[in-house]
Design a protein around this motif. Structure first.
Motif, PDB file in Angstrom:
ATOM      1  N   ASN A  24       0.539  -0.999   0.224  1.00  0.00           N
ATOM      2  CA  ASN A  24      -0.132   0.078   0.400  1.00  0.00           C
ATOM      3  C   ASN A  24       1.090   1.342   0.010  1.00  0.00           C
ATOM      4  O   ASN A  24       0.685   1.974  -1.056  1.00  0.00           O
ATOM      5  CB  ASN A  24      -0.620   0.049   1.013  1.00  0.00           C
ATOM      6  N   GLN A  25       2.058   1.185   0.665  1.00  0.00           N
ATOM      7  CA  GLN A  25       2.718   2.600   0.839  1.00  0.00           C
ATOM      8  C   GLN A  25       4.010   3.238  -0.596  1.00  0.00           C
ATOM      9  O   GLN A  25       3.692   3.895  -0.378  1.00  0.00           O
ATOM     10  CB  GLN A  25       4.286   1.619   1.642  1.00  0.00           C
ATOM     11  N   TRP A  26       3.966   1.225  -1.204  1.00  0.00           N
ATOM     12  CA  TRP A  26       4.136   1.416  -2.579  1.00  0.00           C
ATOM     13  C   TRP A  26       3.058   2.285  -3.238  1.00  0.00           C
ATOM     14  O   TRP A  26       4.211   3.024  -4.475  1.00  0.00           O
ATOM     15  CB  TRP A  26       5.584  -0.091  -2.889  1.00  0.00           C
ATOM     16  N   LYS A  27       2.390   1.590  -3.181  1.00  0.00           N
ATOM     17  CA  LYS A  27       1.294   1.967  -4.680  1.00  0.00           C
ATOM     18  C   LYS A  27       1.380   4.037  -4.152  1.00  0.00           C
ATOM     19  O   LYS A  27       1.277   4.370  -5.780  1.00  0.00           O
ATOM     20  CB  LYS A  27       0.209   1.511  -4.532  1.00  0.00           C
ATOM     21  N   GLN A  28       1.053   4.343  -2.814  1.00  0.00           N
ATOM     22  CA  GLN A  28       1.301   5.948  -2.716  1.00  0.00           C
ATOM     23  C   GLN A  28       2.727   6.593  -3.177  1.00  0.00           C
ATOM     24  O   GLN A  28       1.987   7.219  -3.050  1.00  0.00           O
ATOM     25  CB  GLN A  28       1.089   6.005  -1.053  1.00  0.00           C
ATOM     26  N   ASP A  29       3.627   5.774  -2.863  1.00  0.00           N
ATOM     27  CA  ASP A  29       4.877   6.736  -3.349  1.00  0.00           C
ATOM     28  C   ASP A  29       4.831   6.653  -4.842  1.00  0.00           C
ATOM     29  O   ASP A  29       5.815   7.622  -5.141  1.00  0.00           O
ATOM     30  CB  ASP A  29       6.022   5.987  -2.442  1.00  0.00           C
ATOM     31  N   TRP A  30       4.614   5.724  -5.194  1.00  0.00           N
ATOM     32  CA  TRP A  30       5.069   5.549  -6.619  1.00  0.00           C
ATOM     33  C   TRP A  30       4.221   6.734  -7.335  1.00  0.00           C
ATOM     34  O   TRP A  30       4.700   7.280  -8.486  1.00  0.00           O
ATOM     35  CB  TRP A  30       4.655   4.119  -7.320  1.00  0.00           C
ATOM     36  N   PHE A  31       2.781   6.601  -7.079  1.00  0.00           N
ATOM     37  CA  PHE A  31       1.809   7.444  -7.110  1.00  0.00           C
ATOM     38  C   PHE A  31       2.522   8.326  -7.033  1.00  0.00           C
ATOM     39  O   PHE A  31       2.140   9.468  -8.028  1.00  0.00           O
ATOM     40  CB  PHE A  31       0.359   7.009  -7.231  1.00  0.00           C
ATOM     41  N   ARG A  32       3.048   9.013  -6.506  1.00  0.00           N
ATOM     42  CA  ARG A  32       3.102  10.216  -5.567  1.00  0.00           C
ATOM     43  C   ARG A  32       4.443  10.970  -7.241  1.00  0.00           C
ATOM     44  O   ARG A  32       4.455  11.564  -6.680  1.00  0.00           O
ATOM     45  CB  ARG A  32       3.299  10.925  -4.366  1.00  0.00           C
ATOM     46  N   GLU A  33       5.269  10.413  -7.124  1.00  0.00           N
ATOM     47  CA  GLU A  33       6.658  10.112  -7.561  1.00  0.00           C
ATOM     48  C   GLU A  33       5.869  10.756  -8.685  1.00  0.00           C
ATOM     49  O   GLU A  33       6.965  11.992  -9.634  1.00  0.00           O
ATOM     50  CB  GLU A  33       7.151   8.616  -7.607  1.00  0.00           C
TER      51      GLU A  33
END
Length: 464
Positions: free
Chosen positions: A334-343
């Motif tokens: 879940n954290q990866w999804k958020q970080d990846w999208f933010r980037e």
DNA sequence: AAACAGTGCGCG
DNA sequence: AAAGCGCGCACTGTTT
């Protein structure tokens, strides 16, 4: 939108892949023309017979009264008008297409529970089988061989596509339909059709991206089973109570949809409907509906985005399952999804593990899914290139004849079967992870093999 | 006659 | 805040 291979490796993969797929295309797959002709004939007979029987029904009589000479049983628009405007059946808002017309697909029509409609759907499915598949294959077959085209330049995620005919959507899920079509694909004399597929490659690739320890554990430990566990959560079952079908339902009605960006609202409906459609029960035969009632859940709930889920509904329960799924079980993912999208939002672009950059306007789900779908296929493509080169170099009689995203279909000479399976396994599960260090979970393959001279339908699993 | 949008359905 | 990803093909009904 701009998509390009940015690294030299990415370019090379497409270059070599293009050449390998040209070989695959020229090899072609053998078609049993007699079987094909026979299947077209029997299918036509069945269509005739069922259509004749249907003409006697009330729906059909109304249909003819309303449309007269322009009556067309192939028109679902007409059917919708007959049912909803003339026969008084109710069409709810959720059963309309985005343009406001009544939906006339299998899922919606089945709910009406009219004998005519069930027969109608059966005929339409037979027509689909005849037009798209049987006749489609017949039209494209040259001298007994089919040469589907495989392209690498048409798909947004850098997967492949196939056309003329599409080799990547041949029926298999409905057994009688799969049999009707796949018995027409046969091995060359003294050969066997061999299909080798990566097991759960998208799950493996996603784990390589987000590195969620819980997910990696599921992949590495054969005693653990993510879909079984989620079936337990969704239907409130102990591990031992999870049947094959309820596992199947959780996998395709919850886990994969959630991975692809769906949400509890739609998952709940699908899981709930599956109880009836798949006759899901406890080991003692009690319906899961009854079981859930005993657990205090006696209805689905409206599943309306505008309404807050109420306690005691299945919808509310699945919302809680979803929360635990993303905030506890797979919180690293879940954290990866958020970080990846933010980037992506910051830079307007993202680059896949295989070196392809995608830039332009994309939705959140796209940005999360593309870097998994693309590289998952690239694992297959990389392997296909090596396997094809090996077959050529060794001047073997076996040839690769097709590819379906995560599987390779080959026409293998019976004397080369052992070598072929061995080499395919070596390339796919050992050489690939060595070549691509970003692959941090073990990869596995499964092989299905047909009898000598047998058909694609006859394939049986074989241990490598 | 050809092109286009809309739907539905097959697969991963 | 938004709310499954990716394809190809057949067919209807309308527009050019």
């Amino acid at each position: 939108m701009k998509c390009r291979p940015t690294t030299k490796d990415a370019y090379q993969l497409l270059h070599d892949g293009c050449m390998a797929l040209a070989d695959v295309e020229s090899h072609g797959i053998k078609i049993d023309l007699v079987q094909l002709e026979r299947n077209i004939y029997t299918t036509s007979k069945r269509i005739e017979k069922l259509t004749a029987r249907n003409t006697k029904s009330d729906v059909c009589k109304t249909w003819k009264k309303v449309f007269g000479r322009s009556t067309n049983f192939g028109s679902r628009t007409q059917l919708g008008e007959v049912l909803f405007s003339h026969m008084g059946y109710e069409c709810k808002d959720e059963d309309r297409t985005k343009t406001g017309r009544p939906k006339a697909d299998e899922e919606t029509l089945s709910k009406l529970d009219i004998p005519f409609v069930q027969q109608y759907l059966k005929v339409e499915r037979l027509k689909k089988a005849r037009a798209t598949y049987l006749r489609g294959i017949q039209k494209a077959t040259m001298d007994g061989f089919l040469h589907p085209v495989f392209s690498l330049h048409l798909v947004r995620t850098y997967r492949s596509s196939s056309e003329a005919p599409n080799f990547q959507n041949i029926p298999i899920r409905i057994p009688w339909l799969g049999k009707l079509i796949r018995t027409c694909f046969i091995a060359r004399p003294h050969h066997q059709l061999v299909e080798i597929d990566y097991s759960g490659i998208e799950v493996c690739v996603s784990a390589c991206m987000h590195k969620d320890p819980r997910m990696i554990e599921y992949i590495k430990d054969p005693t653990k089973d993510m879909h079984r566990d989620m079936a337990g959560e969704c239907y409130i079952l102990r591990t031992k109570q999870v049947s094959k079908d309820s596992r199947f339902s959780a996998k395709n009605g919850f886990v994969f949809p959630e991975f692809y960006g769906d949400w509890f609202n739609r998952c709940a409906r699908s899981l709930w409907d599956n109880i009836t459609n798949l006759h899901l029960t406890l080991p003692d035969g009690t319906s899961l509906r009854e079981h859930l009632k005993n657990k205090g859940i006696n209805r689905l709930g409206p599943c309306d985005p505008k309404e807050k889920p109420r306690p005691g509904t299945f919808e509310k329960h699945i919302q809680e399952v979803e929360n635990r799924f993303w905030n506890e079980r797979f919180r690293v993912y879940n954290q990866w999804k958020q970080d990846w999208f933010r980037e992506y939002q910051r830079t307007g672009r993202f680059t896949m593990a295989t070196g392809f950059t995608v830039e332009g306007w994309y939705g959140k789900n796209d940005v999360i899914n593309y870097p998994i779908q693309g590289p998952a296929f690239h694992c297959l493509l990389w392997s296909l290139i090596r396997l094809n080169n090996w077959l050529k170099k060794k001047r073997m009689r076996s040839r690769i004849v097709g590819q379906i995203h995560d599987s390779i279909v080959a026409d293998v000479h019976k004397n080369e079967l052992e070598d072929y399976l061995h080499m395919a396994n070596k390339i796919m599960t050992q050489r690939l992870p060595k070549a691509w260090p970003w692959i941090i979970v073990p990869l596995e393959v499964e092989a299905d093999v047909s009898p000598v001279g047998g058909s694609w339908y006859d394939k049986k699993e074989m241990k490598i």
